[in-house]
Design a protein around this motif. Structure first.
Motif, PDB file in Angstrom:
ATOM      1  N   LEU A  71     -22.889  15.338  24.170  1.00 11.79           N
ATOM      2  CA  LEU A  71     -22.825  14.015  23.544  1.00 11.79           C
ATOM      3  C   LEU A  71     -21.619  13.951  22.628  1.00 11.79           C
ATOM      4  CD1 LEU A  71     -24.431  11.305  23.040  1.00 11.79           C
ATOM      5  CD2 LEU A  71     -25.360  12.427  21.001  1.00 11.79           C
ATOM      6  N   ARG A  72     -20.883  12.811  22.679  1.00 11.31           N
ATOM      7  CA  ARG A  72     -19.761  12.613  21.759  1.00 11.31           C
ATOM      8  C   ARG A  72     -20.090  11.500  20.772  1.00 11.31           C
ATOM      9  NH1 ARG A  72     -13.245  11.169  22.260  1.00 11.31           N
ATOM     10  NH2 ARG A  72     -12.708  13.042  21.109  1.00 11.31           N
ATOM     11  N   VAL A  73     -19.946  11.775  19.474  1.00 12.02           N
ATOM     12  CA  VAL A  73     -20.203  10.778  18.431  1.00 12.02           C
ATOM     13  C   VAL A  73     -18.992  10.697  17.493  1.00 12.02           C
ATOM     14  CG1 VAL A  73     -22.727  11.057  18.449  1.00 12.02           C
ATOM     15  CG2 VAL A  73     -21.336  12.529  16.965  1.00 12.02           C
TER      16      VAL A  73
ATOM     17  N   ALA B  77     -14.980  19.757  18.058  1.00 10.93           N
ATOM     18  CA  ALA B  77     -14.477  18.801  17.068  1.00 10.93           C
ATOM     19  C   ALA B  77     -13.189  18.152  17.542  1.00 10.93           C
ATOM     20  CB  ALA B  77     -14.212  19.522  15.749  1.00 10.93           C
ATOM     21  N   THR B  78     -12.974  16.920  17.084  1.00 13.04           N
ATOM     22  CA  THR B  78     -11.677  16.255  17.215  1.00 13.04           C
ATOM     23  C   THR B  78     -11.440  15.487  15.920  1.00 13.04           C
ATOM     24  OG1 THR B  78     -11.897  15.960  19.610  1.00 13.04           O
ATOM     25  CG2 THR B  78     -10.340  14.522  18.501  1.00 13.04           C
ATOM     26  N   PHE B  79     -10.264  15.653  15.325  1.00 14.22           N
ATOM     27  CA  PHE B  79      -9.905  14.825  14.174  1.00 14.22           C
ATOM     28  C   PHE B  79      -9.172  13.604  14.689  1.00 14.22           C
ATOM     29  CE2 PHE B  79      -9.880  19.081  12.036  1.00 14.22           C
ATOM     30  CZ  PHE B  79     -10.974  18.824  11.220  1.00 14.22           C
TER      31      PHE B  79
ATOM     32  N   PRO C  97      -3.925   8.497  12.643  1.00 14.62           N
ATOM     33  CA  PRO C  97      -2.757   7.895  13.277  1.00 14.62           C
ATOM     34  C   PRO C  97      -1.873   8.908  14.010  1.00 14.62           C
ATOM     35  CG  PRO C  97      -2.795   7.514  10.876  1.00 14.62           C
ATOM     36  CD  PRO C  97      -4.024   8.286  11.220  1.00 14.62           C
ATOM     37  N   GLU C  98      -1.793  10.118  13.480  1.00 12.42           N
ATOM     38  CA  GLU C  98      -0.980  11.150  14.131  1.00 12.42           C
ATOM     39  C   GLU C  98      -1.877  11.997  15.019  1.00 12.42           C
ATOM     40  OE1 GLU C  98       2.292  11.377  13.918  1.00 12.42           O
ATOM     41  OE2 GLU C  98       2.176   9.573  12.675  1.00 12.42           O
ATOM     42  N   PRO C  99      -1.327  12.530  16.134  1.00 15.89           N
ATOM     43  CA  PRO C  99      -2.141  13.419  16.961  1.00 15.89           C
ATOM     44  C   PRO C  99      -2.691  14.591  16.163  1.00 15.89           C
ATOM     45  CG  PRO C  99      -0.042  12.942  18.042  1.00 15.89           C
ATOM     46  CD  PRO C  99       0.026  12.339  16.673  1.00 15.89           C
TER      47      PRO C  99
ATOM     48  N   ALA D 261     -11.081  19.865  20.524  1.00 17.08           N
ATOM     49  CA  ALA D 261     -10.549  19.081  21.651  1.00 17.08           C
ATOM     50  C   ALA D 261      -9.339  18.267  21.212  1.00 17.08           C
ATOM     51  CB  ALA D 261     -11.637  18.168  22.205  1.00 17.08           C
ATOM     52  N   PHE D 262      -8.206  18.506  21.865  1.00 18.52           N
ATOM     53  CA  PHE D 262      -6.955  17.789  21.587  1.00 18.52           C
ATOM     54  C   PHE D 262      -6.800  16.641  22.571  1.00 18.52           C
ATOM     55  CE2 PHE D 262      -6.152  22.158  20.218  1.00 18.52           C
ATOM     56  CZ  PHE D 262      -5.573  21.972  18.965  1.00 18.52           C
ATOM     57  N   GLY D 263      -6.470  15.465  22.058  1.00 18.66           N
ATOM     58  CA  GLY D 263      -6.164  14.340  22.930  1.00 18.66           C
ATOM     59  C   GLY D 263      -4.683  14.291  23.221  1.00 18.66           C
TER      60      GLY D 263
ATOM     61  N   PHE E  70      -2.605  17.307  24.327  1.00 20.86           N
ATOM     62  CA  PHE E  70      -2.797  17.743  25.718  1.00 20.86           C
ATOM     63  C   PHE E  70      -2.184  16.759  26.702  1.00 20.86           C
ATOM     64  CE2 PHE E  70      -5.817  21.408  25.896  1.00 20.86           C
ATOM     65  CZ  PHE E  70      -5.201  22.024  26.977  1.00 20.86           C
ATOM     66  N   LEU E  71      -2.166  15.481  26.310  1.00 21.87           N
ATOM     67  CA  LEU E  71      -1.532  14.488  27.177  1.00 21.87           C
ATOM     68  C   LEU E  71      -0.054  14.852  27.378  1.00 21.87           C
ATOM     69  CD1 LEU E  71      -1.972  10.628  26.669  1.00 21.87           C
ATOM     70  CD2 LEU E  71       0.145  11.636  27.476  1.00 21.87           C
ATOM     71  N   ALA E  72       0.606  15.207  26.267  1.00 24.06           N
ATOM     72  CA  ALA E  72       2.051  15.459  26.313  1.00 24.06           C
ATOM     73  C   ALA E  72       2.405  16.907  26.658  1.00 24.06           C
ATOM     74  CB  ALA E  72       2.675  15.082  24.973  1.00 24.06           C
TER      75      ALA E  72
END
Ligand SMILES: Cc1cc2nc3c(=O)[nH]c(=O)nc-3n(C[C@H](O)[C@H](O)[C@H](O)COP(=O)(O)O)c2cc1C
Length: 354
Positions: free
Chosen positions: A223-225, A283-285, A288-290, A309-311, A314-316
């Motif tokens: 689950l993601r909250v 966790a993910t913070f 505004p900045e990655p 988890a990096f958004g 990881f995209l870049a």
């Protein structure tokens, strides 16, 4: 480099080769008419197979859950076949991938839903911002309030989509209850004005988790909250109390993990929820900045999180774990192609050679 993100993780359920996961990111490259994944999506995920765990982009579990053009679905055999190409290629490259089930509720538009009105706990529209449709940005509409019987259908749709995901070869399911989408709408004070049993804000979230766990196993359910996050007009009067109650109901089920998005300047969700969660915490913070490497390393080192988890990083940076290991510079993020498009800004981020 001796980063805690590179240590293997052996949890009660998950066993991962490292703790640098890839966060779910909508990239809108599926076939818009059908929601079937396209071949470039296989290449995109395979490039990122070195992640400890990949969480897929949000996928609609019900036709009325779709949030934008090109968002993929998971409701039938054609979706399963398309996603099977992705999961096979990721597994062949040594990776693991969970499917994120994402019903957006009122964060949609009739132009995205074949003319149908979006659904929500209550008939309250999002007052600010706009929704991206094939003909450009549009104002949000007043959603249709879900009758209780239809809420039950949506719960069942999550379970059915989870079964399709297993058929497609996913390793598990991450249920989106974050960022103001349908489950977060039920969790909120601003979008949920119901007077029936769902006036209990946590009930729908618990029902969806229980249904998915019954369908595919608690050990394949996550689950993601995002407690306290205000996106999409969400107000939670007392996030600490609400999410403590949610965790009290879910901890002990033996879920694969809980994914907590901690939003800058908001309720300190990780500090508040970690002591109440005996299973794996990802966790993910969000700011505004990655999310930066240093903060992620500190969260894992301190035990606030087991996995990070990096958004956007990881995209870049398809080979992010290798860049962490070698201390190599990170590719900058490009806006072009971030949310939609073809291969540009999608498949062309450079990987280290040699
Ligand atoms: C292009 C893009 C698409 C996203 N799509 C989703 C999504 O489908 N589901 C979700 O839960 N979060 C989504 N997010 C949020 C990310 O998972 C993550 O929480 C956020 O970007 C903060 O992490 P970061 O700083 O590492 O990027 C998206 C973020 C980006 C940048």
């Amino acid at each position: 480099m001796n980063s805690p993100l590179l240590a293997p993780y052996h949890g009660p359920v998950l066993r991962l080769p490292n703790r640098a996961a890839m966060a779910p990111m909508t990239r809108a490259r599926a076939d818009d008419a059908t929601g079937v994944p396209t071949p470039i999506m296989t290449e995109y995920y395979t490039q990122r197979a070195a992640a400890g765990l990949i969480v897929s982009e949000g996928i609609w579990p019900h036709r009325l859950g779709k949030g934008g053009p090109g968002v993929p679905g998971l409701t039938g055999p054609a979706h399963a076949e398309g996603w099977r190409q992705v999961t096979r290629a990721v597994h062949a490259a040594g990776g693991r991938i969970f499917a994120q089930l994402w019903h957006v509720g009122r964060v949609s538009h009739p132009d995205i839903l074949g003319g149908e009105r979006p659904v929500a706990p209550s008939a309250v529209a999002i007052s600010q911002g706009s929704v991206f449709t094939a003909s450009g940005p549009q104002d949000y509409v007043i959603p249709r309030e879900l009758p209780a019987a239809e809420v039950a259908e949506i719960v069942e749709a999550h379970a059915a989509a989870a079964r399709v995901a297993m058929d497609a070869g996913f390793d598990g399911i991450e249920i989106s209850a974050a960022y103001g989408y349908l489950i977060a709408q039920f969790l909120s004070d601003s979008a949920n004005l119901r007077t029936d049993g769902y006036a209990d804000h946590v009930r729908f979230a618990i029902e969806v988790v229980e249904a998915v766990a019954a369908a595919v196993g608690a050990d394949r359910t996550a689950l993601r909250v995002s407690p306290g996050n205000p996106l999409h007009d969400i107000v939670e009067s007392d996030p600490a109390a609400r999410y403590h109650r949610l965790l009290d109901a879910l901890d002990g089920m033996g879920l694969a993990y809980l994914h907590v998005v901690q939003s800058s300047g908001r309720y300190a969700a990780l500090e508040g929820l970690r002591p109440r969660w005996s299973g794996t915490l990802m966790a993910t913070f969000d700011g505004p900045e990655p999310g930066g490497l240093g903060r992620a390393e500190e969260a894992v080192r301190s035990g606030l999180a087991d996995v990070y988890a990096f958004g956007r990083l990881f995209l870049a940076n398809p080979d992010l774990p290798r860049r962490i290991a070698t201390g190599s510079p990170l590719n900058p993020l490009r806006e072009n192609g971030m949310y939609e498009g073809g291969t540009e800004g999608y498949l062309d981020y450079p990987r280290l050679t040699g």
